[in-house]
Design a protein around this motif. Structure first.
Motif, short mmCIF file in Angstrom:
data_model
loop_
_atom_site.label_atom_id
_atom_site.label_comp_id
_atom_site.label_asym_id
_atom_site.label_seq_id
_atom_site.Cartn_x
_atom_site.Cartn_y
_atom_site.Cartn_z
N LEU A 276 -20.97 -37.86 -13.65
CA LEU A 276 -20.32 -39.22 -14.28
C LEU A 276 -19.40 -38.65 -15.61
O LEU A 276 -18.60 -39.27 -15.89
CB LEU A 276 -21.06 -40.16 -14.49
N ASP A 277 -19.78 -37.64 -16.22
CA ASP A 277 -19.09 -37.19 -17.57
C ASP A 277 -17.48 -36.89 -17.12
O ASP A 277 -17.25 -36.31 -15.80
CB ASP A 277 -19.65 -36.09 -18.11
N PRO A 278 -16.81 -37.38 -17.75
CA PRO A 278 -15.12 -37.10 -17.31
C PRO A 278 -14.90 -35.72 -17.07
O PRO A 278 -13.99 -35.59 -15.94
CB PRO A 278 -14.49 -37.40 -18.52
N THR A 279 -15.31 -34.76 -17.62
CA THR A 279 -14.82 -33.35 -17.38
C THR A 279 -15.99 -32.36 -17.38
O THR A 279 -16.99 -32.49 -17.99
CB THR A 279 -13.84 -32.52 -18.22
N ILE A 280 -15.95 -31.42 -16.47
CA ILE A 280 -16.95 -30.25 -16.38
C ILE A 280 -16.44 -29.15 -17.14
O ILE A 280 -15.26 -28.39 -16.93
CB ILE A 280 -17.12 -29.93 -14.81
N VAL A 281 -17.25 -28.62 -18.04
CA VAL A 281 -17.08 -27.55 -18.80
C VAL A 281 -17.01 -26.12 -18.04
O VAL A 281 -17.99 -25.99 -17.50
CB VAL A 281 -17.73 -27.27 -20.10
N LEU A 282 -15.79 -25.50 -17.66
CA LEU A 282 -15.79 -24.09 -16.95
C LEU A 282 -15.67 -23.02 -17.65
O LEU A 282 -14.48 -22.72 -18.29
CB LEU A 282 -14.73 -24.23 -15.89
N GLU A 283 -16.79 -22.39 -18.18
CA GLU A 283 -16.89 -21.27 -19.14
C GLU A 283 -16.21 -20.01 -18.42
O GLU A 283 -15.98 -18.83 -18.95
CB GLU A 283 -18.17 -20.89 -19.64
N ASP A 284 -16.19 -19.85 -16.84
CA ASP A 284 -15.75 -18.91 -16.21
C ASP A 284 -15.12 -19.56 -15.00
O ASP A 284 -15.87 -20.21 -14.35
CB ASP A 284 -16.92 -17.87 -16.05
N SER A 285 -14.01 -19.05 -14.52
CA SER A 285 -13.25 -19.66 -13.52
C SER A 285 -13.82 -18.90 -12.15
O SER A 285 -13.37 -19.53 -11.13
CB SER A 285 -11.66 -19.51 -13.40
#
Length: 808
Positions: A440-449
């Protein structure tokens, strides 16, 4: 005295070992020399339980779509007088912060063969069960749960096909031999061709629903998922690769490092090659490692090289890999993992309960509360069901006591929430806080693509549910609030009833039930999906039964006493089109995307209650096409139809047929209108960076904002002018001339998650759903998959509209 008891334990262990038959003795062949059928796995598991002197018990937790038994072995070493039920109860209380017995046992869970064609798993499970039961470790209290086969239908599909294709005893090492290739039905998936390893959080499949109910009743502190990867690879074990979800507890990461060192020591001693940390990340919440992590456990994926390995296969490096070797590696690691878990029991328990304590008292969620207004809850029924399946706490009938600044998920901006608002509230402070945060949090932190699955899945935005993130406690229960009255049952005959169910499965139940008793069902092609039901030719008793059924389903019906409309066209207007139960044909072909073909089967039969025909492509044009109202071609590596078949299909469309083409199926008609955008970017990269450079050409799986042509019947029941789709599009198509764009991207579309730079350049002004009218019929092209993994999203409403509002 201590020495006396130690001698008794040893003697008891030796006696138990001598009494119990090994897998080889029970089955009649050494493990790894043949593939064991699922019924044999169950039979041996039941045998072990019966011979364990109370140490183990086989618990059946479900049944697959094809009727095979799902069960787990419980092996327990508990203090005298303590029952399994007491352990479960005390463990669940401790998760919620209640004081309980501090000597709770460590709870370990091993799962095998979630992918049926990764067949060494279940063989290794039998060895592991035998070792743990015949020579039990009684050093510390524990409960060990072992699922020897998560996917029985898939496993038997693989084993049956392998045995049919194998003509050489012991297997043929030539990797080109047919025994190394499955038939049309992939054993990787379940009956509906769903990947059960991606279904943990969504729980769309019967097998997952039953397994997760059992899992959540125990809430293991450690869960290991045993897989296989390509037979060309060695063995992978933790630490996991990046990206991690950025809020995973440090204690979980530390345990991953610790267990990885234990595995390394074992494999180094055995001279078995392995690798770590390169792939298999902890980002997507639907995996058998990430989902347990989000529920406080140490979760891990273990991958033995073996897919397409058969009984034995030659590798490109000149070595060979046998099933015996694959089973040996898995078995040794499983036993090492159990021993490590028992040695580190206190650390596992401290980490698990520590995660839950922090979740209840000081979670790292972006918001303290997630609020959904009451008017959104009808279309949010599947969303609520998903919360319940995952034990996410929520409260209904919560009112806002004062106006407050909040985050609006629709606009992604600040918004003032009125003090008159009432709705559903999800607090962040709860045991399931990490799962709430992931979903449910607005964005997922993507530390590596460099990830190997989708990277965005926010449930509010995917479902078009208006919701707000709130950090101030301004909520109080609204007492005596009953909400909107759904139905006013009476025996007075009315001219008609109006309904607009938001949930697709309810629409079909409404329509099927009405048509079954002879009611006339119509829709207005200009009124956003209202369904009109007339009972002119229906007996009053049948009408009342129908109304009672709709009340139980919470379907709101508004009665009409005149054909004259107060706001739009009268009920006798030509704008009201009849609704019929469609006759659907799905074209089956080896070139089809097997997952999408299964998704179609699941939605049409299980969700919508249709009875479609699944027709082989070789048979389609030998049949009478006019027996069907809709023909669906799933995505796949299609070629153009022959001239004769193209003429037959076009004639069927012209006379009223609805042809639905999914993604790559557009190629069957060689339609020059659907032109794929060219990749004009320059591609330069060093050899070492080639894997990352390839990311520029992928979409990975993200959420893409698309514009909606709201007046079109395919867009009915969706209120917003733009929606988010789960985007895994590989070919972006230019806006055509002859197709009416129902979904398209703007010149600057919003996007969440990862998309490669080269693909990102193609996003703007692309067609995602178009309709071409051909005389009386239509060609409907989906440029994306609205049914992807059955993850709830508004695209599923649009897909259902293809059959519901079919006469537009």
């Amino acid at each position: 005295m201590k020495n006396y008891f130690a001698i008794l334990l040893v003697l008891g262990s030796i006696s138990l070992s001598a009494q119990i038959k090994s897998p080889e003795e029970f089955l009649g062949y050494p493990i790894g020399t043949k593939f064991t059928y699922h019924h044999q796995i169950v039979a041996y598991s039941r045998y072990l339980a019966s011979q364990s002197n109370g140490l183990a018990q086989w618990q059946v937790y479900g049944q697959t779509s094809e009727g095979r038994e799902q069960g787990q072995m419980l092996i327990a070493n508990l203090p005298s007088g303590v029952s399994l039920e007491q352990v479960q109860q005390n463990h669940q209380k401790r998760i919620q912060g209640e004081k309980t017995d501090t000597s709770l046992p460590v709870i370990i869970n091993l799962s095998f063969n979630v992918h049926g064609n990764e067949a060494a798993g279940s063989e290794a499970a039998l060895n592991t069960l035998y070792a743990l039961i015949s020579k039990p470790n009684q050093s510390v209290p524990y409960v060990i749960l072992i699922d020897p086969c998560i996917n029985p239908d898939g496993r038997d599909a693989y084993v049956t096909q392998y045995n049919r294709r194998n003509y050489i005893a012991g297997g043929n090492p030539d990797p080109n031999d047919q025994e190394h290739y499955e038939g049309i039905i992939s054993g990787r998936y379940n009956h509906f061709s769903f990947d059960l390893n991606r279904d943990w959080v969504w729980q769309t499949q019967k097998e997952t629903q039953q397994r997760l109910k059992f899992y959540r009743s125990w809430m293991p502190m450690m869960h290991a998922d045993f897989h296989e990867q390509s037979f060309q690879h060695s063995y992978y074990f933790p630490p996991a690769a990046k990206p991690y979800l950025n809020f995973i507890a440090q204690s979980t990461k530390d345990l991953q490092e610790s267990v990885g060192r234990s595995f390394s020591k074992l494999f180094d001693e055995k001279k078995w090659p392995y690798f770590t940390s390169e792939v298999y990340d902890l980002l997507y919440p639907g995996y058998g490692d990430t989902y347990p992590v989000l529920n406080g456990a140490l979760g891990m994926t273990l991958e033995q090289g073996g897919i397409r390995g058969g009984l034995i296969s030659a590798k490109s490096d000149g070595d060979t890999i046998s099933l015996v070797d694959r089973v040996k590696h898995h078995s040794a690691l499983a036993l090492n993992l159990v021993e490590w878990s028992l040695t580190n029991a206190e650390s596992l328990k401290a980490s698990f309960y520590g995660v839950h304590d922090k979740s209840r008292t000081n979670p790292s969620n972006k918001f303290a509360y997630y609020f959904v207004p009451e008017e959104e809850l009808e279309k949010g029924q599947e969303f609520i069901q998903l919360l319940e399946k995952n034990n996410i706490t929520y409260m209904k009938d919560m009112g806002v006591s004062k106006s407050t600044k909040v985050y609006d998920y629709s606009s992604m901006k600040q918004f003032t929430l009125s003090d008159k608002s009432i709705g559903l509230l999800i607090p962040a402070k709860q045991s399931s806080a990490p799962l709430v945060q992931a979903l449910l949090d607005p964005t997922i932190v993507l530390e590596d693509s460099l990830t190997y699955d989708i990277t965005a899945w926010n449930l509010f935005q995917l479902n078009g549910i208006k919701a707000y993130g709130v950090n101030e406690n301004v909520f109080a229960e609204v007492k005596d609030h009953e909400g909107e009255r759904l139905l006013n049952l009476d025996t007075t005959p009315h001219v008609a009833y109006i309904a607009t169910p938001k949930v697709p499965s309810l629409n079909q139940k409404l329509i099927h039930s009405a048509i079954q008793i002879g009611a006339l069902v119509t829709f207005s092609d200009v009124q956003n999906g209202e369904i009109i039901i007339s009972f002119t030719k229906v007996k009053n008793a049948d009408r009342v039964k129908f109304l009672q059924k709709m009340e139980k389903l919470n379907i709101f019906l508004e009665s009409l006493d005149s054909y004259r409309s107060k706001s739009s066209y009268d009920l006798g207007s030509p704008h009201f089109k009849p609704i019929f139960i469609p006759k659907i044909a799905v074209v089956v072909d080896p070139v089809n995307d097997v997952n999408q073909q299964g998704e179609l089967a699941y939605f049409l039969t299980q969700k919508y209650g249709f009875k479609p025909s699944f027709i082989p492509s070789t048979q389609l044009f030998k049949s009478n096409l006019f027996n069907y109202t809709h023909i669906i071609y799933p995505d796949g590596k299609h070629a153009a139809l022959s001239n004769t078949n193209s003429i037959l299909l076009t004639d069927w469309v012209k006379k009223g047929g609805k042809l639905i083409l999914m993604e790559g199926a557009r190629k069957i008609l060689e339609d020059k209108d659907l032109v794929v955008k060219e990749d004009t970017a320059k591609h330069t990269s060093t050899y070492a960076m080639r894997e990352r450079a390839e990311l520029s050409n992928t979409t990975s799986g993200n959420m893409l904002q698309v514009e909606l042509e709201k007046t079109h019947p395919l867009a009915f029941r969706i209120n917003d002018s733009s929606i988010y789709i789960l985007n895994q599009v590989s070919d972006f198509v230019k806006l055509p001339k002859d197709f009416t764009p129902v979904l398209k991207t703007s010149s600057k579309p919003n996007m969440m998650g990862f998309v490669g730079a080269n693909k990102k350049a193609q996003l703007a002004n692309s067609l995602l759903l178009g309709v071409k009218e051909v005389d009386k019929g239509k060609i409907i092209w989906f440029g994306f998959n609205p049914l992807f993994r059955a993850i709830p999203n508004q695209g599923q409403t649009i897909f259902e509209n293809c059959f519901l509002y079919t006469e537009f």
